[in-house]
Design a protein around this motif. Sequence first.
Motif, PDB file in Angstrom:
ATOM      1  N   THR A  40       1.283  -3.184 -18.310  1.00 11.13           N
ATOM      2  CA  THR A  40       2.540  -2.525 -18.671  1.00 11.13           C
ATOM      3  C   THR A  40       3.377  -2.400 -17.411  1.00 11.13           C
ATOM      4  N   ILE A  41       4.588  -2.914 -17.479  1.00 10.01           N
ATOM      5  CA  ILE A  41       5.503  -2.815 -16.342  1.00 10.01           C
ATOM      6  C   ILE A  41       6.647  -1.908 -16.752  1.00 10.01           C
ATOM      7  N   GLU A  42       6.824  -0.845 -16.006  1.00 10.02           N
ATOM      8  CA  GLU A  42       7.911   0.104 -16.248  1.00 10.02           C
ATOM      9  C   GLU A  42       9.050  -0.210 -15.290  1.00 10.02           C
ATOM     10  N   PHE A  43      10.271  -0.055 -15.752  1.00  5.18           N
ATOM     11  CA  PHE A  43      11.448  -0.374 -14.945  1.00  5.18           C
ATOM     12  C   PHE A  43      12.283   0.880 -14.734  1.00  5.18           C
ATOM     13  N   ASP A  44      12.860   0.961 -13.542  1.00  7.51           N
ATOM     14  CA  ASP A  44      13.669   2.109 -13.176  1.00  7.51           C
ATOM     15  C   ASP A  44      14.862   1.614 -12.377  1.00  7.51           C
ATOM     16  N   GLY A  45      15.973   2.311 -12.499  1.00 11.93           N
ATOM     17  CA  GLY A  45      17.161   1.975 -11.724  1.00 11.93           C
ATOM     18  C   GLY A  45      17.785   3.223 -11.135  1.00 11.93           C
ATOM     19  N   ASN A  46      18.002   3.207  -9.846  1.00 15.15           N
ATOM     20  CA  ASN A  46      18.651   4.316  -9.140  1.00 15.15           C
ATOM     21  C   ASN A  46      19.929   3.776  -8.519  1.00 15.15           C
ATOM     22  N   SER A  47      20.963   4.584  -8.498  1.00 22.69           N
ATOM     23  CA  SER A  47      22.206   4.103  -7.906  1.00 22.69           C
ATOM     24  C   SER A  47      22.696   5.066  -6.849  1.00 22.69           C
ATOM     25  N   GLN A  48      23.222   4.492  -5.813  1.00 20.04           N
ATOM     26  CA  GLN A  48      23.842   5.239  -4.734  1.00 20.04           C
ATOM     27  C   GLN A  48      25.254   4.679  -4.592  1.00 20.04           C
ATOM     28  N   GLY A  49      26.164   5.172  -5.379  1.00 19.29           N
ATOM     29  CA  GLY A  49      27.518   4.643  -5.304  1.00 19.29           C
ATOM     30  C   GLY A  49      28.279   4.811  -6.605  1.00 19.29           C
TER      31      GLY A  49
ATOM     32  N   LEU B  25      -4.134 -10.153  -9.632  1.00 16.15           N
ATOM     33  CA  LEU B  25      -3.966  -8.702  -9.608  1.00 16.15           C
ATOM     34  C   LEU B  25      -5.297  -8.045  -9.987  1.00 16.15           C
ATOM     35  N   PRO B  26      -5.712  -7.036  -9.231  1.00 17.80           N
ATOM     36  CA  PRO B  26      -6.987  -6.369  -9.555  1.00 17.80           C
ATOM     37  C   PRO B  26      -7.015  -5.883 -11.007  1.00 17.80           C
ATOM     38  N   ARG B  27      -8.165  -6.014 -11.645  1.00 17.39           N
ATOM     39  CA  ARG B  27      -8.315  -5.690 -13.067  1.00 17.39           C
ATOM     40  C   ARG B  27      -8.119  -4.205 -13.366  1.00 17.39           C
ATOM     41  N   ASP B  28      -8.293  -3.351 -12.387  1.00 18.19           N
ATOM     42  CA  ASP B  28      -8.148  -1.920 -12.648  1.00 18.19           C
ATOM     43  C   ASP B  28      -6.681  -1.498 -12.736  1.00 18.19           C
ATOM     44  N   VAL B  29      -5.740  -2.362 -12.361  1.00 15.35           N
ATOM     45  CA  VAL B  29      -4.322  -2.024 -12.463  1.00 15.35           C
ATOM     46  C   VAL B  29      -3.853  -2.339 -13.881  1.00 15.35           C
ATOM     47  N   LYS B  30      -3.456  -1.311 -14.596  1.00 17.94           N
ATOM     48  CA  LYS B  30      -3.003  -1.460 -15.988  1.00 17.94           C
ATOM     49  C   LYS B  30      -1.499  -1.225 -16.131  1.00 17.94           C
TER      50      LYS B  30
ATOM     51  N   GLN C 204      24.139  -4.089  -3.036  1.00 24.90           N
ATOM     52  CA  GLN C 204      22.862  -4.772  -2.883  1.00 24.90           C
ATOM     53  C   GLN C 204      21.788  -3.918  -3.542  1.00 24.90           C
ATOM     54  N   ALA C 205      20.821  -4.572  -4.164  1.00 25.99           N
ATOM     55  CA  ALA C 205      19.702  -3.858  -4.774  1.00 25.99           C
ATOM     56  C   ALA C 205      18.459  -4.064  -3.918  1.00 25.99           C
ATOM     57  N   ILE C 206      17.727  -2.995  -3.724  1.00 23.87           N
ATOM     58  CA  ILE C 206      16.481  -3.030  -2.961  1.00 23.87           C
ATOM     59  C   ILE C 206      15.348  -2.620  -3.895  1.00 23.87           C
ATOM     60  N   PRO C 207      14.319  -3.472  -4.038  1.00 26.64           N
ATOM     61  CA  PRO C 207      13.216  -3.136  -4.942  1.00 26.64           C
ATOM     62  C   PRO C 207      12.155  -2.274  -4.272  1.00 26.64           C
ATOM     63  N   SER C 208      11.435  -1.554  -5.101  1.00 29.81           N
ATOM     64  CA  SER C 208      10.228  -0.856  -4.641  1.00 29.81           C
ATOM     65  C   SER C 208       9.217  -0.889  -5.782  1.00 29.81           C
ATOM     66  N   PHE C 209       7.951  -0.812  -5.420  1.00 25.90           N
ATOM     67  CA  PHE C 209       6.864  -0.961  -6.389  1.00 25.90           C
ATOM     68  C   PHE C 209       5.918   0.222  -6.314  1.00 25.90           C
ATOM     69  N   ALA C 210       5.347   0.550  -7.461  1.00 21.10           N
ATOM     70  CA  ALA C 210       4.301   1.560  -7.500  1.00 21.10           C
ATOM     71  C   ALA C 210       3.234   1.074  -8.481  1.00 21.10           C
ATOM     72  N   PRO C 211       1.991   1.124  -8.126  1.00 13.75           N
ATOM     73  CA  PRO C 211       1.445   1.415  -6.813  1.00 13.75           C
ATOM     74  C   PRO C 211       1.818   0.305  -5.815  1.00 13.75           C
ATOM     75  N   GLN C 212       1.768   0.638  -4.553  1.00 15.99           N
ATOM     76  CA  GLN C 212       2.239  -0.262  -3.497  1.00 15.99           C
ATOM     77  C   GLN C 212       1.492  -1.595  -3.480  1.00 15.99           C
ATOM     78  N   LEU C 213       0.216  -1.604  -3.832  1.00 13.31           N
ATOM     79  CA  LEU C 213      -0.580  -2.832  -3.755  1.00 13.31           C
ATOM     80  C   LEU C 213      -0.106  -3.922  -4.715  1.00 13.31           C
ATOM     81  N   VAL C 214       0.672  -3.580  -5.759  1.00 11.07           N
ATOM     82  CA  VAL C 214       1.119  -4.602  -6.715  1.00 11.07           C
ATOM     83  C   VAL C 214       2.245  -5.463  -6.158  1.00 11.07           C
ATOM     84  N   MET C 215       2.882  -5.036  -5.072  1.00 11.02           N
ATOM     85  CA  MET C 215       4.016  -5.766  -4.519  1.00 11.02           C
ATOM     86  C   MET C 215       3.657  -7.223  -4.222  1.00 11.02           C
TER      87      MET C 215
END
Length: 179
Positions: A64-73, A154-159, A109-120
């Motif tokens: 499951t991939i969740e998406f989020d968008g934050n704006s500064q502007g 991707l490690p199997r424990d990441v759902k 410009q858009a800057i991505p970030s990932f959680a948990p960090q290891l999935v990047m």
Amino acid sequence: MLKLNRAMLGKLLVVAVLMFGFGYALIPVYKHMCELLGINVLTQTDGTVTYDKNTQIDQSRKITIEFDGNSQGPWRFRPTKRSVEVHPGELTTVMYEVVNTQNRTVQAQAIPSFAPQLVMQHFKKVECFCFKQQTLQANEAKQMPVVFYIDPALPRDVKTMTLSYTFFEIAGTQAVAAK
């Protein structure tokens, strides 16, 4: 001397016409040779095209991939879907929407970030609006794609993972726009 020049001109014209004819005839001859030998065939002769199944898709699990968008502007920025379920290796497209609420052109410009960090390292973007700066005209709305797949390593424990973008105005653009 003039007679020799005319004779030479005639011979050169004949050679030029023959070379043009040979080059023109070479295309169908090449295609026919390729069809006979079965090489460099771009389409099937029966008109049907089949695609091989992507064997690198891990059908045994879903992420499951969740998406989020934050704006500064000066805009509204959000994903059009909050989440998707994908198989590792499966090519997926998700759209983000941005609306410039200002009466002026802005660059962002858009800057991505990932959680948990290891999935990047396992999140593979094929196409993304974050690869380049975006120019938004006054009151313009845009749909921007992210085309990606998840590396089957991707490690199997990441759902579940989260992809978040922060969309911000590029410094100095406002001053340039005001001039």
